[in-house]
Design a protein around this motif. Structure first.
Motif, short mmCIF file in Angstrom:
data_model
loop_
_atom_site.label_atom_id
_atom_site.label_comp_id
_atom_site.label_asym_id
_atom_site.label_seq_id
_atom_site.Cartn_x
_atom_site.Cartn_y
_atom_site.Cartn_z
N VAL A 111 0.68 -1.16 0.01
CA VAL A 111 -0.26 0.04 -0.07
C VAL A 111 0.60 1.33 0.18
O VAL A 111 0.45 2.24 -0.73
CB VAL A 111 -1.00 0.00 1.26
CG1 VAL A 111 -1.53 1.25 1.52
CG2 VAL A 111 -2.15 -1.13 1.06
N PHE A 126 -7.56 -6.31 9.53
CA PHE A 126 -7.91 -6.23 8.26
C PHE A 126 -9.30 -5.27 7.94
O PHE A 126 -9.98 -5.21 9.04
CB PHE A 126 -8.28 -7.66 7.57
CG PHE A 126 -9.64 -8.27 7.81
CD1 PHE A 126 -10.70 -8.01 7.25
CD2 PHE A 126 -9.52 -9.30 8.76
CE1 PHE A 126 -11.92 -8.73 7.44
CE2 PHE A 126 -10.52 -9.80 9.21
CZ PHE A 126 -11.64 -9.91 8.24
N SER A 177 -2.69 -3.53 8.82
CA SER A 177 -3.90 -3.94 8.36
C SER A 177 -3.90 -4.54 6.61
O SER A 177 -3.33 -3.82 6.04
CB SER A 177 -5.16 -2.94 8.30
OG SER A 177 -5.30 -2.83 9.62
N TYR A 178 -4.75 -5.47 6.45
CA TYR A 178 -4.70 -6.05 5.41
C TYR A 178 -6.01 -5.30 4.72
O TYR A 178 -7.00 -5.87 5.30
CB TYR A 178 -4.81 -7.49 5.26
CG TYR A 178 -5.17 -8.39 3.96
CD1 TYR A 178 -6.28 -8.17 3.24
CD2 TYR A 178 -4.30 -9.53 3.57
CE1 TYR A 178 -6.53 -8.98 2.27
CE2 TYR A 178 -4.56 -10.25 2.33
CZ TYR A 178 -5.71 -10.06 1.69
OH TYR A 178 -6.02 -10.66 0.49
N ILE A 179 -5.99 -4.71 3.55
CA ILE A 179 -7.26 -4.26 3.03
C ILE A 179 -7.74 -5.25 2.22
O ILE A 179 -6.95 -5.69 0.85
CB ILE A 179 -6.90 -2.98 2.00
CG1 ILE A 179 -6.10 -1.85 3.03
CG2 ILE A 179 -8.07 -2.46 1.62
CD1 ILE A 179 -7.12 -1.06 3.81
N TYR A 196 -6.33 3.69 0.89
CA TYR A 196 -5.98 2.66 1.89
C TYR A 196 -4.69 3.04 2.67
O TYR A 196 -4.92 2.87 4.01
CB TYR A 196 -5.47 1.26 0.97
CG TYR A 196 -6.70 0.70 0.15
CD1 TYR A 196 -7.98 1.14 0.56
CD2 TYR A 196 -6.27 0.18 -1.17
CE1 TYR A 196 -8.98 0.65 -0.55
CE2 TYR A 196 -7.53 -0.50 -1.76
CZ TYR A 196 -8.69 -0.33 -1.44
OH TYR A 196 -9.50 -0.55 -2.30
N GLY A 201 -4.02 1.20 6.10
CA GLY A 201 -3.68 -0.25 5.58
C GLY A 201 -2.16 -0.25 5.20
O GLY A 201 -1.46 0.66 4.80
N ARG A 202 -1.67 -1.79 5.17
CA ARG A 202 -0.09 -1.99 4.94
C ARG A 202 -0.13 -2.86 3.60
O ARG A 202 0.59 -2.45 2.87
CB ARG A 202 0.46 -2.51 5.82
CG ARG A 202 1.86 -2.53 5.80
CD ARG A 202 2.89 -3.10 6.74
NE ARG A 202 2.68 -2.94 8.21
CZ ARG A 202 3.32 -1.69 8.52
NH1 ARG A 202 3.88 -0.96 7.82
NH2 ARG A 202 3.14 -1.70 10.05
N VAL A 204 -2.61 -4.95 0.50
CA VAL A 204 -3.76 -5.12 -0.37
C VAL A 204 -3.92 -6.43 -1.00
O VAL A 204 -3.22 -6.81 -1.62
CB VAL A 204 -4.24 -3.71 -1.22
CG1 VAL A 204 -3.29 -3.60 -2.13
CG2 VAL A 204 -5.59 -3.91 -1.92
#
Ligand SMILES: [Zn+2]
Length: 305
Positions: A111, A126, A177-179, A196, A201-202, A204
């Protein structure tokens, strides 16, 4: 007849499932595509006939004397939009085989502009943008209930994966976080990536939300391990020479799959011990109090016992 060249498989169906669970005695599974491992070791296919379809991507393997199950990828024979992947069938097969701990592996997009392909991330949360919906509750005896996801991953499984990732790889993030984006047949736009990033988010990807939610619903210890496959450099390649971009992406995908699977193998003893961990993941199945299939909006005082 010469059957020597044919592949041998085991067959598990509703009538022998209890016996199969005792015989297999396997509690850990991974969703992955570890081709090298499967060529080098004697994995055995297990065909699972569930009450809602036949699952043909389970393979029994072992490492350091510990048996584990490989679910080979998420697509069932045909590539499809992630929305059409039958996640519920996979979870049903895993439950029939007695799996207690599940690790999802993912190759994902970076991201942030400063993160590079190859970076390993053990997400600690997430965000679901997929609009994904599971219809399997309609045929489950307990009816509908919400799945509690305040802490979406098993802390013990995450700790095991994070420790192994730090020992094996660099760079590694043990949070982020997984988007869960859902856009096939396209991937995310640059504006979406910027959005994101603002959201914290980190990485995706398109498939974690349904897998994690169904695993939680089934009371499994679930955690995810991801490796970045595309970053700003890969995206720049795609802009100038599509073939070069695709080649770089393909190489990153293969390398990422190796990293996430190696992390899993390294964590396997800890993951197998989670069966008896007091993390409470299994409480999510037994917390169901009453059937909600026959539920009417009526004032409670009007309902006679
Ligand atoms: Zn747990």
């Amino acid at each position: 007849v010469g059957l020597d060249d044919l592949q041998t498989s085991y067959f598990v169906h509703p009538d022998n499932a209890a016996h199969a669970r005792r015989s297999l005695d396997v509690s850990v599974a991974i969703v992955a595509r570890p081709d090298d491992h499967m060529v080098a070791t004697d994995t055995v296919q297990i065909i699972v006939e569930t009450e809602s379809g036949v699952h043909t991507r389970c393979y029994l393997s072992s490492h350091a004397g510990i048996p584990f199950l490989i679910v080979y990828g998420r697509f069932d024979r045909v590539r499809s939009p992630s929305r059409e992947i039958d996640f519920a069938l996979t979870q049903r097969a895993l439950s029939m085989l007695g799996i207690r701990t599940l690790v999802g592996t993912f190759v994902v997009g970076a991201v942030h502009a400063e993160d590079r392909a190859g970076t390993v991330v053990v997400p600690d949360n997430f965000i679901g943008f997929g609009g994904w919906s599971d219809e399997s509750w309609k045929t489950r005896p307990e009816g509908f209930r919400n799945v509690e996801m305040f802490s979406p991953f098993c802390p013990g499984a995450r700790e095991a994966l994070a420790g192994s990732a730090l020992r094996l790889h660099d760079p590694v993030y043990t949070d982020g976080s997984y988007i869960c984006f859902h856009g096939w047949p396209r991937i995310e736009t640059s504006a979406e990536l910027a959005y994101y990033a603002q959201l914290g988010g980190r990485v995706v990807g398109q498939t974690l939300d349904p897998e994690a939610t169904l695993a939680r619903q089934a009371g499994l210890h679930y955690a995810a391990i991801t490796a970045m496959m595309d970053d700003e450099e890969v995206r720049a390649l795609f802009r100038t020479d599509h073939a070069e971009g695709a080649a770089a992406l393909g190489a990153n995908i293969r390398a990422g799959r190796k990293k996430t699977f190696a992390t899993f193998l390294e964590s396997l003893p800890q993951l197998a011990a989670l069966n008896f961990a007091p993390c409470g993941c299994d409480q999510h199945v037994v917390s169901k109090r009453k059937r909600s299939g026959h539920f009417y909006y009526r004032p409670e005082h009007l309902i006679a016992d």
